[in-house]
Design a protein around this motif. Structure first.
Motif, PDB file in Angstrom:
ATOM      1  N   GLN A 104      35.115 -12.008  17.932  1.00 46.15           N
ATOM      2  CA  GLN A 104      35.987 -11.860  16.769  1.00 46.15           C
ATOM      3  C   GLN A 104      35.661 -12.943  15.732  1.00 46.15           C
ATOM      4  OE1 GLN A 104      38.364  -9.250  16.712  1.00 46.15           O
ATOM      5  NE2 GLN A 104      38.426  -9.816  14.571  1.00 46.15           N
ATOM      6  N   GLN A 105      35.458 -14.158  16.207  1.00 48.64           N
ATOM      7  CA  GLN A 105      35.092 -15.218  15.272  1.00 48.64           C
ATOM      8  C   GLN A 105      33.669 -15.019  14.735  1.00 48.64           C
ATOM      9  OE1 GLN A 105      34.180 -19.433  16.336  1.00 48.64           O
ATOM     10  NE2 GLN A 105      35.862 -19.925  14.985  1.00 48.64           N
ATOM     11  N   GLY A 106      32.802 -14.452  15.564  1.00 49.29           N
ATOM     12  CA  GLY A 106      31.448 -14.178  15.097  1.00 49.29           C
ATOM     13  C   GLY A 106      31.462 -13.214  13.913  1.00 49.29           C
ATOM     14  N   ALA A 107      32.306 -12.189  14.005  1.00 45.30           N
ATOM     15  CA  ALA A 107      32.420 -11.231  12.894  1.00 45.30           C
ATOM     16  C   ALA A 107      33.050 -11.919  11.683  1.00 45.30           C
ATOM     17  CB  ALA A 107      33.256 -10.036  13.326  1.00 45.30           C
ATOM     18  N   ASP A 108      34.028 -12.756  11.946  1.00 48.70           N
ATOM     19  CA  ASP A 108      34.706 -13.454  10.849  1.00 48.70           C
ATOM     20  C   ASP A 108      33.734 -14.379  10.108  1.00 48.70           C
ATOM     21  OD1 ASP A 108      37.488 -14.068   9.670  1.00 48.70           O
ATOM     22  OD2 ASP A 108      36.647 -16.047  10.036  1.00 48.70           O
ATOM     23  N   LEU A 109      32.925 -15.108  10.877  1.00 51.18           N
ATOM     24  CA  LEU A 109      31.951 -16.020  10.251  1.00 51.18           C
ATOM     25  C   LEU A 109      30.918 -15.240   9.442  1.00 51.18           C
ATOM     26  CD1 LEU A 109      30.834 -18.776  12.780  1.00 51.18           C
ATOM     27  CD2 LEU A 109      31.950 -19.048  10.567  1.00 51.18           C
ATOM     28  N   THR A 110      30.466 -14.124  10.004  1.00 41.68           N
ATOM     29  CA  THR A 110      29.482 -13.306   9.295  1.00 41.68           C
ATOM     30  C   THR A 110      30.072 -12.847   7.961  1.00 41.68           C
ATOM     31  OG1 THR A 110      28.650 -12.563  11.430  1.00 41.68           O
ATOM     32  CG2 THR A 110      27.996 -11.272   9.513  1.00 41.68           C
ATOM     33  N   ALA A 111      31.325 -12.404   8.010  1.00 41.49           N
ATOM     34  CA  ALA A 111      31.978 -11.949   6.780  1.00 41.49           C
ATOM     35  C   ALA A 111      32.143 -13.107   5.801  1.00 41.49           C
ATOM     36  CB  ALA A 111      33.337 -11.333   7.122  1.00 41.49           C
ATOM     37  N   LYS A 112      32.544 -14.243   6.340  1.00 41.76           N
ATOM     38  CA  LYS A 112      32.775 -15.415   5.484  1.00 41.76           C
ATOM     39  C   LYS A 112      31.492 -15.828   4.752  1.00 41.76           C
ATOM     40  CE  LYS A 112      34.901 -19.916   6.372  1.00 41.76           C
ATOM     41  NZ  LYS A 112      35.445 -20.710   7.474  1.00 41.76           N
ATOM     42  N   VAL A 113      30.377 -15.743   5.489  1.00 36.07           N
ATOM     43  CA  VAL A 113      29.099 -16.197   4.924  1.00 36.07           C
ATOM     44  C   VAL A 113      28.490 -15.168   3.957  1.00 36.07           C
ATOM     45  CG1 VAL A 113      26.696 -16.689   5.587  1.00 36.07           C
ATOM     46  CG2 VAL A 113      28.572 -17.787   6.809  1.00 36.07           C
ATOM     47  N   LEU A 114      28.687 -13.878   4.248  1.00 39.47           N
ATOM     48  CA  LEU A 114      27.974 -12.870   3.451  1.00 39.47           C
ATOM     49  C   LEU A 114      28.795 -12.215   2.349  1.00 39.47           C
ATOM     50  CD1 LEU A 114      25.932 -10.873   6.143  1.00 39.47           C
ATOM     51  CD2 LEU A 114      25.228 -12.863   4.820  1.00 39.47           C
ATOM     52  N   LEU A 115      30.104 -12.135   2.519  1.00 44.93           N
ATOM     53  CA  LEU A 115      30.862 -11.206   1.665  1.00 44.93           C
ATOM     54  C   LEU A 115      31.653 -11.870   0.550  1.00 44.93           C
ATOM     55  CD1 LEU A 115      32.339  -8.872   4.435  1.00 44.93           C
ATOM     56  CD2 LEU A 115      30.222  -8.560   3.116  1.00 44.93           C
ATOM     57  N   ASN A 116      31.437 -11.381  -0.669  1.00 50.84           N
ATOM     58  CA  ASN A 116      32.348 -11.679  -1.766  1.00 50.84           C
ATOM     59  C   ASN A 116      33.392 -10.572  -1.818  1.00 50.84           C
ATOM     60  OD1 ASN A 116      31.000 -13.997  -2.800  1.00 50.84           O
ATOM     61  ND2 ASN A 116      29.435 -12.628  -3.642  1.00 50.84           N
ATOM     62  N   GLU A 117      34.476 -10.849  -2.511  1.00 55.24           N
ATOM     63  CA  GLU A 117      35.500  -9.824  -2.701  1.00 55.24           C
ATOM     64  C   GLU A 117      34.858  -8.569  -3.301  1.00 55.24           C
ATOM     65  OE1 GLU A 117      39.549  -9.714  -5.255  1.00 55.24           O
ATOM     66  OE2 GLU A 117      39.041 -11.567  -4.220  1.00 55.24           O
ATOM     67  N   GLY A 118      35.165  -7.427  -2.731  1.00 49.91           N
ATOM     68  CA  GLY A 118      34.637  -6.165  -3.276  1.00 49.91           C
ATOM     69  C   GLY A 118      33.270  -5.773  -2.734  1.00 49.91           C
ATOM     70  N   ASP A 119      32.613  -6.656  -1.995  1.00 50.43           N
ATOM     71  CA  ASP A 119      31.335  -6.279  -1.388  1.00 50.43           C
ATOM     72  C   ASP A 119      31.584  -5.193  -0.336  1.00 50.43           C
ATOM     73  OD1 ASP A 119      29.788  -7.965  -2.883  1.00 50.43           O
ATOM     74  OD2 ASP A 119      29.623  -9.540  -1.368  1.00 50.43           O
ATOM     75  N   GLY A 120      30.558  -4.399  -0.118  1.00 49.96           N
ATOM     76  CA  GLY A 120      30.730  -3.257   0.775  1.00 49.96           C
ATOM     77  C   GLY A 120      30.243  -3.531   2.189  1.00 49.96           C
ATOM     78  N   VAL A 121      30.986  -3.006   3.166  1.00 51.61           N
ATOM     79  CA  VAL A 121      30.579  -3.051   4.567  1.00 51.61           C
ATOM     80  C   VAL A 121      30.583  -1.615   5.087  1.00 51.61           C
ATOM     81  CG1 VAL A 121      31.133  -3.871   6.886  1.00 51.61           C
ATOM     82  CG2 VAL A 121      31.612  -5.333   4.904  1.00 51.61           C
ATOM     83  N   ILE A 122      29.457  -1.196   5.623  1.00 54.94           N
ATOM     84  CA  ILE A 122      29.403   0.129   6.246  1.00 54.94           C
ATOM     85  C   ILE A 122      29.789  -0.033   7.699  1.00 54.94           C
ATOM     86  CG2 ILE A 122      27.849   1.953   7.032  1.00 54.94           C
ATOM     87  CD1 ILE A 122      26.350   1.711   4.458  1.00 54.94           C
ATOM     88  N   CYS A 123      30.694   0.827   8.150  1.00 58.35           N
ATOM     89  CA  CYS A 123      31.058   0.770   9.572  1.00 58.35           C
ATOM     90  C   CYS A 123      31.036   2.178  10.145  1.00 58.35           C
ATOM     91  CB  CYS A 123      32.432   0.143   9.748  1.00 58.35           C
ATOM     92  SG  CYS A 123      33.682   0.941   8.773  1.00 58.35           S
ATOM     93  N   GLU A 124      30.940   2.235  11.463  1.00 55.28           N
ATOM     94  CA  GLU A 124      31.029   3.527  12.125  1.00 55.28           C
ATOM     95  C   GLU A 124      32.459   4.027  11.983  1.00 55.28           C
ATOM     96  OE1 GLU A 124      29.734   1.608  15.601  1.00 55.28           O
ATOM     97  OE2 GLU A 124      27.635   2.154  15.351  1.00 55.28           O
ATOM     98  N   GLU A 125      32.604   5.330  11.920  1.00 57.96           N
ATOM     99  CA  GLU A 125      33.945   5.912  11.813  1.00 57.96           C
ATOM    100  C   GLU A 125      34.130   6.820  13.010  1.00 57.96           C
ATOM    101  OE1 GLU A 125      36.823   5.501   9.360  1.00 57.96           O
ATOM    102  OE2 GLU A 125      35.948   6.854   7.898  1.00 57.96           O
ATOM    103  N   PRO A 126      34.883   6.432  14.040  1.00 60.60           N
ATOM    104  CA  PRO A 126      35.758   5.271  14.175  1.00 60.60           C
ATOM    105  C   PRO A 126      34.997   3.991  14.537  1.00 60.60           C
ATOM    106  CG  PRO A 126      35.705   6.476  16.233  1.00 60.60           C
ATOM    107  CD  PRO A 126      34.836   7.246  15.276  1.00 60.60           C
ATOM    108  N   SER A 127      35.733   2.855  14.421  1.00 63.64           N
ATOM    109  CA  SER A 127      35.135   1.572  14.799  1.00 63.64           C
ATOM    110  C   SER A 127      36.210   0.628  15.347  1.00 63.64           C
ATOM    111  CB  SER A 127      34.448   0.956  13.583  1.00 63.64           C
ATOM    112  OG  SER A 127      33.806  -0.244  13.925  1.00 63.64           O
ATOM    113  N   PHE A 128      35.759  -0.559  15.768  1.00 64.28           N
ATOM    114  CA  PHE A 128      36.664  -1.524  16.401  1.00 64.28           C
ATOM    115  C   PHE A 128      37.630  -2.111  15.366  1.00 64.28           C
ATOM    116  CE2 PHE A 128      37.061  -6.173  17.628  1.00 64.28           C
ATOM    117  CZ  PHE A 128      38.131  -5.961  18.482  1.00 64.28           C
ATOM    118  N   ILE A 129      38.908  -1.914  15.614  1.00 58.56           N
ATOM    119  CA  ILE A 129      39.944  -2.291  14.644  1.00 58.56           C
ATOM    120  C   ILE A 129      39.919  -3.788  14.320  1.00 58.56           C
ATOM    121  CG2 ILE A 129      41.657  -2.477  16.508  1.00 58.56           C
ATOM    122  CD1 ILE A 129      43.764  -1.570  14.525  1.00 58.56           C
TER     123      ILE A 129
END
Ligand SMILES: Cc1ncc(COP(=O)(O)O)c(C=O)c1O
Length: 397
Positions: A104-129
């Motif tokens: 969970q923290q690994g995903a959070d860090l990845t988001a923190k490092v890569l994402l600005n507000e409004g940047d897009g993330v593609i995820c599988e539908e459905p995916s891990f909540i």
């Protein structure tokens, strides 16, 4: 104090996890809960951990109790790199590793490092909540790509990448996906990697269940095919050792590592050193592969039992995945049936599951799917719970 005007924009959009609400009901002792996602408690090597803890406090108390370094406990980092190289052919000279406090923290860090507000993330539908909510807390825009039997639909993935220049990250759980149990085929994995390279985006490959295969053929991780550094690999000890110790790791291109370290320092300085030492000693002195094999056998048995009960009790117009590992089965009801409403009725009959909308990019839209978990249930409860669900489905459909 009234905090309503003080809450940040990024948190305003994120709702309490539907799963948490369901857990309040599912946790009651008289409810048969297929809603969770916990590893089987009998898989925890309690005696070994007891002994290891004593040994650590006898021999290296200061290392265990003092501050550590943000990248992680050096012996554990090396053990993980060796293990991943051997088991998954992961790790090039351009790769580095950081130990994190759960995936969970690994995903959070990845988001923190890569994402600005409004940047897009593609995820599988459905995916891990849990990870969808992580991306939501960074005000990312989520683009759901439907899952097929072979993983993400590559045509939709390419269209989405082509039409949305704000996309920076593809989030995928290619092996025994949570919630669907689907394993992406080699063709899908190669296709995802090629598209990530073509459109210059990163892939976060989240693989907490990969070692829990109990049938079928192993498929290479996306990271093992990555020669360009697009893939950030996220592994975890939660499902193969203990989730309470909060230990996971990111293996990624050195080009992004420095920012991950700074991001981690700003979050929690470093992951719990004592936990890291426990796992390190366990890897050195015990046979983790034997322990994982034990877990596989437990899940194989429970999965097969649940599927055979579903074959017996579920109406024929209900379909479901047949996972080759992991801990989840995904059920699809005929179009138009709302699994949220069905869940309320199931709970009255003392059986719980998680409705599909919880795992979608749009959690408000009703879903005709739901997730079943089999990892912690006794045979008797699996049989009784699936029979009750089967009766409810027969009445409802
Ligand atoms: C796909 C997926 N990613 C990440 C996590 C979080 O796991 P961890 O305990 O390593 O934070 C889970 C937990 O269920 C999961 O299913």
């Amino acid at each position: 104090m009234d905090y309503s005007n003080l809450i940040s924009d990024k948190m305003l959009g994120v709702k309490a996890s539907a799963i948490r609400e369901i857990f309040k009901v599912a946790g009651k002792p008289d409810v048969i809960s297929f809603a969770g996602g916990l590893p089987a408690p009998e898989s925890f090597p309690v005696d070994a951990i007891k002994k290891i803890c004593n040994d650590i406090l006898d021999t290296e108390p200061v290392t265990a109790l003092q501050y550590g370094i943000s990248e992680g406990y050096a012996p554990l980092k090396q053990q993980i790199l060796d293990r991943m190289r051997e088991k998954e052919q992961i790790g090039t000279d351009n790769d580095d590793i950081i130990i994190v406090s759960g995936s969970q923290q690994g995903a959070d860090l990845t988001a923190k490092v890569l994402l600005n507000e409004g940047d897009g993330v593609i995820c599988e539908e459905p995916s891990f909540i849990g990870c969808l909510n992580t991306f939501r807390t960074y005000n990312a825009k989520l683009y759901g790509v439907p899952m097929t039997d072979e993983g993400m639909d590559l045509n939709v993935l390419e269209e989405t990448l082509k039409n949305n220049k704000n996309i920076k990250l593809i989030y995928t759980i290619p092996t025994f996906q949570n919630p669907s149990g689907i394993t992406s085929s080699l063709k899908t994995r190669k296709g995802m990697l090629e598209l990530a390279q073509k459109y210059n985006v990163a892939i976060l490959e989240d693989n907490p269940y990969g070692e829990l295969r109990f049938s079928g053929e192993k498929i290479p991780t996306i990271k093992s095919m990555d020669t360009t550094g697009n893939v950030i690999y996220l592994g975890s000890f939660s499902k193969v050792f203990s989730p309470g110790l909060r230990l996971a790791y990111l293996i990624m291109d050195k080009g992004v590592m420095e920012k991950m370290v700074v991001g981690k320092q700003a979050t929690d300085v470093h992951t719990n050193v004592f936990s890291q030492m426990i796992v390190s000693r366990y890897l050195k002195e015990y046979d983790i592969d034997a322990s994982i094999e034990n877990s596989r056998q437990i899940y194989k048995h429970r999965c097969e039992l649940m599927l055979s009960c579903m074959d017996t009790y579920f109406p024929k117009n209900v379909s479901y995945t047949r996972p080759e590992g992991g801990i989840f089965i995904w059920v699809t009801l005929p179009e138009g049936v709302d699994s949220g409403k069905l869940m309320l009725e199931a709970v009255k009959r003392k059986v719980a599951f998680v409705p599909g909308n919880a795992f979608m990019t749009d959690i408000e839209a009703p879903s005709n799917c739901f997730r079943l978990n089999y990892s912690t249930m006794s045979d008797e409860k699996i049989e009784a719970g699936i029979k009750i669900l089967g009766e409810l489905l027969a009445e409802t459909l």
